[in-house]
Design an enzyme around this catalytic site. Structure first.
Site, PDB file in Angstrom:
ATOM      1  N   ILE A  33      -4.561  10.700  11.283  1.00  0.00           N
ATOM      2  CA  ILE A  33      -3.472  11.498  10.205  1.00  0.00           C
ATOM      3  C   ILE A  33      -4.169  11.951   9.106  1.00  0.00           C
ATOM      4  O   ILE A  33      -5.007  11.397   8.545  1.00  0.00           O
ATOM      5  CB  ILE A  33      -2.811  10.315   9.999  1.00  0.00           C
ATOM      6  CG1 ILE A  33      -2.156   9.489  11.270  1.00  0.00           C
ATOM      7  CG2 ILE A  33      -1.459  10.923   9.062  1.00  0.00           C
ATOM      8  CD1 ILE A  33      -1.194  10.247  11.962  1.00  0.00           C
ATOM      9  N   LYS A  54      -7.044  -4.343  13.099  1.00  0.00           N
ATOM     10  CA  LYS A  54      -5.939  -3.536  13.601  1.00  0.00           C
ATOM     11  C   LYS A  54      -5.616  -4.240  15.153  1.00  0.00           C
ATOM     12  O   LYS A  54      -4.495  -3.997  15.305  1.00  0.00           O
ATOM     13  CB  LYS A  54      -6.453  -1.950  13.766  1.00  0.00           C
ATOM     14  CG  LYS A  54      -6.292  -1.475  12.203  1.00  0.00           C
ATOM     15  CD  LYS A  54      -5.318  -1.834  11.439  1.00  0.00           C
ATOM     16  CE  LYS A  54      -5.079  -0.942  10.054  1.00  0.00           C
ATOM     17  NZ  LYS A  54      -4.172  -1.107   9.303  1.00  0.00           N
ATOM     18  N   GLY A  68       0.809  -1.180  -0.024  1.00  0.00           N
ATOM     19  CA  GLY A  68      -0.092  -0.068   0.132  1.00  0.00           C
ATOM     20  C   GLY A  68       1.039   1.064  -0.041  1.00  0.00           C
ATOM     21  O   GLY A  68       0.556   2.263   0.737  1.00  0.00           O
ATOM     22  N   TYR A 102     -12.782  -2.997  10.982  1.00  0.00           N
ATOM     23  CA  TYR A 102     -11.458  -2.113  11.141  1.00  0.00           C
ATOM     24  C   TYR A 102     -10.576  -2.564  12.383  1.00  0.00           C
ATOM     25  O   TYR A 102      -9.418  -2.802  12.535  1.00  0.00           O
ATOM     26  CB  TYR A 102     -11.637  -0.923  10.692  1.00  0.00           C
ATOM     27  CG  TYR A 102     -10.289   0.033  10.431  1.00  0.00           C
ATOM     28  CD1 TYR A 102      -9.587  -0.202   9.190  1.00  0.00           C
ATOM     29  CD2 TYR A 102      -9.719   0.742  11.596  1.00  0.00           C
ATOM     30  CE1 TYR A 102      -8.522   0.685   9.133  1.00  0.00           C
ATOM     31  CE2 TYR A 102      -8.829   1.653  11.280  1.00  0.00           C
ATOM     32  CZ  TYR A 102      -7.934   1.430  10.031  1.00  0.00           C
ATOM     33  OH  TYR A 102      -6.658   2.341   9.733  1.00  0.00           O
TER      34      TYR A 102
END
Length: 251
Positions: A191, A162, A15, A158
């Site tokens: 972020i 994670k 990625g 998610y």
């Protein structure tokens, strides 16, 4: 390009063409590493990044492929060995989101997130361990998230993936420490990336109010932690998760 702290090292970044992955690819290249940039959809962005690295005097290649496929994982290692002769650093960064409340979440949305964010890391790590075990050295850095630590409504898939990254990191670190392979994770907070830029303004304000530093983090700030973990300065650190979140999670 001057000789940096990663001069002569070879890195794979999954990625690696956009967002945090792009910053990590650039940062490692600027530190002297030869970089294989993996991507799945962003053909033009991947080539643009490779051209930038080469234009700055570095070495890089782009390899397309979905990391949730074992054939892609093995191809990434093969391409790194064919192009650069070895693999020293693996950054497992590839990730997607398919957000929804659990009661409305489709099974395919669960499967896609787990397959890319968790299974993909399993496949690439397993593939890279063969050359790393043989050379008795290596750095594996897995990109988790603060969501894996604290959870978030609408992100059960998610968050589970994670959190799994962190458990995986600790277990693999214990398995391969005897061969001088260090395995760590980074858990970024809020972020600024294409992914977070799409959030509604009111949600952004709510998130900011929970960040002691009072600002959004940058992809470059995450990349600097990846550089540290890949460098000789981190030679006695393994099995750790470093949170880069402006103080949001303070555990």
């Amino acid at each position: 390009m001057e000789k940096g702290i990663l001069h002569g090292q070879v890195a794979i970044v999954t990625g690696g063409a956009r967002g945090i992955g792009k910053s990590i690819s650039l940062t490692l290249a600027q530190a002297g590493a030869k970089v294989l940039v993996n991507y799945n959809h962003s053909d033009s962005k991947a080539q643009e990044l490779v051209n930038t690295i080469i234009g700055e005097g570095g070495e890089a290649v782009a390899v397309k492929g979905d990391v949730s496929s074992n054939s892609t994982a093995e191809e990434l290692i093969k391409q790194a060995l064919d192009n650069f002769g070895k693999v020293d650093i693996l950054i497992n960064n590839a990730g997607i989101t398919r957000d929804n409340l659990l009661i409305r979440m489709k099974e395919e949305d669960w499967d896609q997130v787990i397959n890319t964010n968790l299974k993909g890391m399993f496949l690439t790590t397993k593939a890279v361990l063969k050359p790393m075990l043989k050379q008795r050295s290596g750095r594996i850095i897995n990109i988790s998230s603060v969501i894996g630590l604290i959870g978030n409504p609408g992100q059960t898939n998610y968050g589970a993936a994670k959190a799994g990254v962190i458990g995986f990191t600790r277990s693999v670190a214990k398995e391969v420490a005897g061969r001088n392979i260090l395995v760590n994770a980074i858990a970024p907070g809020y972020i600024a990336t294409d992914m977070t830029n799409k959030l509604p303004e009111n949600l952004k304000k709510t998130i900011l109010s929970n960040i002691p530093l009072g600002r959004i983090g940058t992809a470059e700030e995450v990349a600097q932690v990846a550089l540290f973990l890949a460098s000789p300065a981190a030679s006695y650190i393994t099995g750790q998760t470093i949170v880069v979140d402006g103080g949001m999670v303070m555990q």
